[in-house]
Design an enzyme around this catalytic site. Structure first.
Site, PDB file in Angstrom:
ATOM      1  N   CYS A 109      12.585   5.846   1.665  1.00 12.43           N
ATOM      2  CA  CYS A 109      12.590   7.079   1.664  1.00 12.43           C
ATOM      3  C   CYS A 109      13.405   7.732   2.561  1.00 12.43           C
ATOM      4  CB  CYS A 109      11.204   7.637   1.311  1.00 12.43           C
ATOM      5  SG  CYS A 109      10.158   7.215   2.622  1.00 12.43           S
ATOM      6  N   ASN A 126       1.760   2.022  -5.734  1.00 14.46           N
ATOM      7  CA  ASN A 126       2.090   2.997  -6.932  1.00 14.46           C
ATOM      8  C   ASN A 126       3.427   1.872  -7.461  1.00 14.46           C
ATOM      9  OD1 ASN A 126       0.763   5.414  -6.927  1.00 14.46           O
ATOM     10  ND2 ASN A 126       1.807   5.892  -5.179  1.00 14.46           N
ATOM     11  N   ALA A 183       0.916  -1.229  -0.079  1.00 12.93           N
ATOM     12  CA  ALA A 183       0.101  -0.042  -0.035  1.00 12.93           C
ATOM     13  C   ALA A 183       0.982   1.244  -0.107  1.00 12.93           C
ATOM     14  CB  ALA A 183      -1.105   0.053   1.309  1.00 12.93           C
TER      15      ALA A 183
END
Length: 697
Positions: free
Chosen positions: A482, A357, A354
């Protein structure tokens, strides 16, 4: 008042470290379902935080001044809290910022012993408030309302006859007077001088919310992107991925040119042209289905975005799936799949899928008839699993099998998963690479808390990567975050490669030529023990590259080659690794929840949304809690290299000396290991400790 109450609740959640600025605003907006409300929350909360966050420059009150004037030394919310303290507003009006029909007020009325007071309070409360409802702290409600009273162009958004407004406006002259005194003391001419400065592009994006004809588009854009976990206000470039499940890159280019857009060969040229031409775009040089548009483009005006032919996805977020599967595409182009023994039917597993993308990009890359691949997408959280399914529907990703399970609960030798050859691992991380999270506006955690959290996240990341590498059919595994911290990036990779088990299985890092070879920014050499070739195998991104901060590493399996040697880890790294092992044994013996906490508080590379199911704690309930507990247990076992099937009972633990002596408990083994670690630390001397401190900085 309802809007102010909800905005104050967002500030309460930020104080409790429950999410990011944008994520919490979006989650609160979803509860009301009003068009543009998320954007309004974002603007108000950011404006309040600009006045309240810790001092990061000389423009803020220094501690010595506060001490000299008998003021509290806490500088978390310097300006507005100073105004409240100086004017004694909260002390003079203790009930002004307590919602009169809240659950707290009802409880107070009941506890008073007066039936008449309780009945009056119940009758006055609307039906939706008669059940216990969460209410904001008076301090945060005061912060929001005083901000609007003093600094908002339209003042308080309350009717002129509202009793709270009338009472609060009585204090406005005193608040204005103290505000002017602060400006003189800090030597600034405007109210903006009392605030934290935002990056120029973020500030201009916020300024544009709610103005003129673009108001509805701006609000819809925020809501759409927030729901899919994307980044609002990304910088100069708006990245759009061509959804090749519904369209082709060639058809996309033809469509753009047909409706009046001009294509440029280079992204830099496109950006330069965007200063005078609104409709320009460029093909990305590194990732084939990716297009670059000016950030000023309003997505709801592009029909191909509205119907799912184009998907908004940051370039860095596209890298993991591209690195994982571009070799398969190349082999398919040349007809080499059968020759290399890969054949059709590539199976991909996305460990933490989830909002979807990366999942839909992987699905698009393997949907080619020459590959006929499928994707298994795991997501343990029920709320985020729903977001994943919505994203799969929007992208028309019919070759994806979504599973509402914890990836760590899957067994690597499960016959049903024996055909999984490629794995995407994008676990929870600190999110330190996402500039639009606006984390610099939130009061920072103490250094020791920050380091503890990063360490817990790093341990969790090691666990989930190790689990992925143990899948029987795995050939290629991509690890991404990230985060910009080496503890979550290079250090995790180095710790994986240091495991004898992984090296003997044939795992190594893919060479640079297999991992975006033309991308300039690579791994940090010093974090790789000085091994430049190893660092060159990794990919890093920073906001100045036109992307979010990001990290990507690709593990490949070569069972025919000689096992690689353990990486050259500096002495301090070896000590750190042993410290982690000791802590892991202690966690296993004592039942600590450190890894579960890391998974629960981190974010994934695509995640910047705290969904209502997570934010209010109502959905999921006990079932969700038990899932986290199971995930913790599995994570601990993965870090220790164990599984439920082979874990031995405590009383049957092998002898510590291996000579058949008395069996030792896990706690005794831990104590022995700890003593050995102390001895090694003493031998290493103080120099290693100093070096460790410098590197952590």
């Amino acid at each position: 008042m309802d809007f102010y109450h909800r905005a104050a609740l967002i500030l309460d959640s930020l104080d409790q470290k429950k999410g990011s600025v944008k994520g919490l605003c979006m989650a609160e907006a979803k509860k009301g379902k009003k068009v543009g409300e998320g954007a309004r929350f974002l603007k108000v909360v950011v404006e309040v935080l600009k006045c309240e966050s810790p001092g990061r420059s000389s423009a803020f009150i220094d501690i010595r001044h506060r001490a000299d004037n008998g003021m509290p030394l806490d500088v978390d919310r310097p300006h507005i809290q100073h105004l409240l303290t100086a004017t004694k507003l909260l002390a003079s009006e203790p009930t002004l910022f307590v919602p009169p029909t809240s659950a707290a007020a009802l409880n107070t009325a009941v506890k008073s012993g007066s039936a008449a007071s309780a009945n009056k309070a119940l009758k006055a409360a609307p039906k939706w408030q008669k059940q216990p409802k969460k209410t904001p702290t008076p301090e945060n409600l005061a912060n929001v309302m005083v901000h609007d009273l003093l600094f908002a162009k339209r003042g308080l958004s309350l009717p002129k006859e509202h009793k709270v407004r009338k009472k609060l406006e009585k204090y406005k002259p005193a608040l204005d007077k103290e505000n002017e005194r602060e400006k003189r003391r800090r030597k600034v001419a405007t109210n903006e001088g009392l605030q934290i400065a935002l990056p120029e592009k973020v500030a201009s994006s916020l300024e544009g919310i709610g103005k003129g004809k673009k108001r509805e588009h701006d609000a819809d854009r925020f809501a759409e992107e927030g729901a899919s976990g994307l980044e609002f206000m990304p910088g100069e470039i708006r990245w759009l991925r061509v959804n090749t499940l519904r369209w082709s890159v060639e058809a996309a280019v033809e469509w753009f040119e047909k409706v009046g857009w001009e294509m440029f060969e280079e992204v830099d040229e496109m950006l330069a042209a965007s200063q005078s031409k609104p409709k320009v775009f460029a093909l990305d040089a590194h990732i084939e289905p990716l297009l670059a548009l000016p950030a000023s483009v309003s997505l709801p005006t592009i029909s191909a975005y509205q119907d799912g032919r184009l998907l908004a996805q940051d370039k860095a977020s596209c890298m993991p799936a591209w690195v994982l599967l571009s070799p398969v595409l190349a082999d398919a182009e040349e007809g080499l799949l059968e020759e290399k023994g890969k054949g059709k039917g590539v199976r991909v597993l996305d460990a933490t899928a989830a909002p979807g993308n990366k999942t839909t990009m992987a699905a698009a890359l393997v949907a080619d008839d020459r590959i006929s691949g499928k994707v298994v997408a795991c997501e343990r959280d029920q709320g985020r699993f729903k977001v994943l399914k919505d994203m799969l529907k929007r992208a028309d990703a019919k070759n994806v099998q979504p599973m509402n399970v914890d990836f760590l609960s899957l067994k690597p030798d499960d016959p049903k998963l024996k055909n999984v050859t490629h794995l995407l691992v994008d676990p929870s991380c600190s999110g330190s690479g996402i500039p639009s999270r606006l984390d610099h506006l939130i009061p920072s955690s103490p250094e020791h808390e920050h380091l503890t959290r990063i360490r817990a996240l790093s341990n969790f990341q090691l666990a989930i990567v190790s689990h992925a590498l143990r899948f029987a059919g795995a050939q290629r595994v991509v690890y991404s975050t990230c985060s910009v911290w080496e503890q979550e990036d290079e250090n995790v990779v180095m710790r994986v490669l240091a495991k004898k088990e992984m090296r003997e299985m044939g795992w190594r890092l893919a060479k640079r030529e297999e991992v975006l070879p033309t991308w300039e920014r690579r791994g940090r050499v010093e974090a790789c023990g000085g091994d430049a070739e190893l660092a060159d195998s990794m990919v890093r991104c920073l906001p100045e590259d036109g992307t979010n901060g990001f990290f990507v590493a690709c593990f490949v399996k070569d069972t025919d080659a000689t096992p690689i040697e353990a990486p050259n880890m500096p002495e301090r790294r070896k000590i750190e690794a042993e410290e982690v092992q000791v802590d892991e044994v202690e966690m296993s013996a004592n039942g600590a929840e450190e890894l579960a906490e890391a998974a629960a508080t981190g974010v994934t590379a695509e995640q910047d949304v705290v969904l209502p199911a997570v934010a209010n704690g109502k959905k999921g309930g006990k079932k969700a809690k038990s899932t986290v507990t199971q995930a913790t247990r599995n994570a601990k076992e993965e870090v220790l290299g164990k599984s439920d099937a082979v874990a031995a009972p405590k009383e049957k633990a092998p002898a510590a000396d291996g000579k058949g002596g008395k069996k030792l408990t896990k706690k005794q083994l831990y104590l022995l290991k700890k003593e050995e670690l102390k001895r090694k630390k003493a031998e290493a001397g103080g120099g290693a400790a100093a070096e460790s401190e410098a590197d952590d900085e």
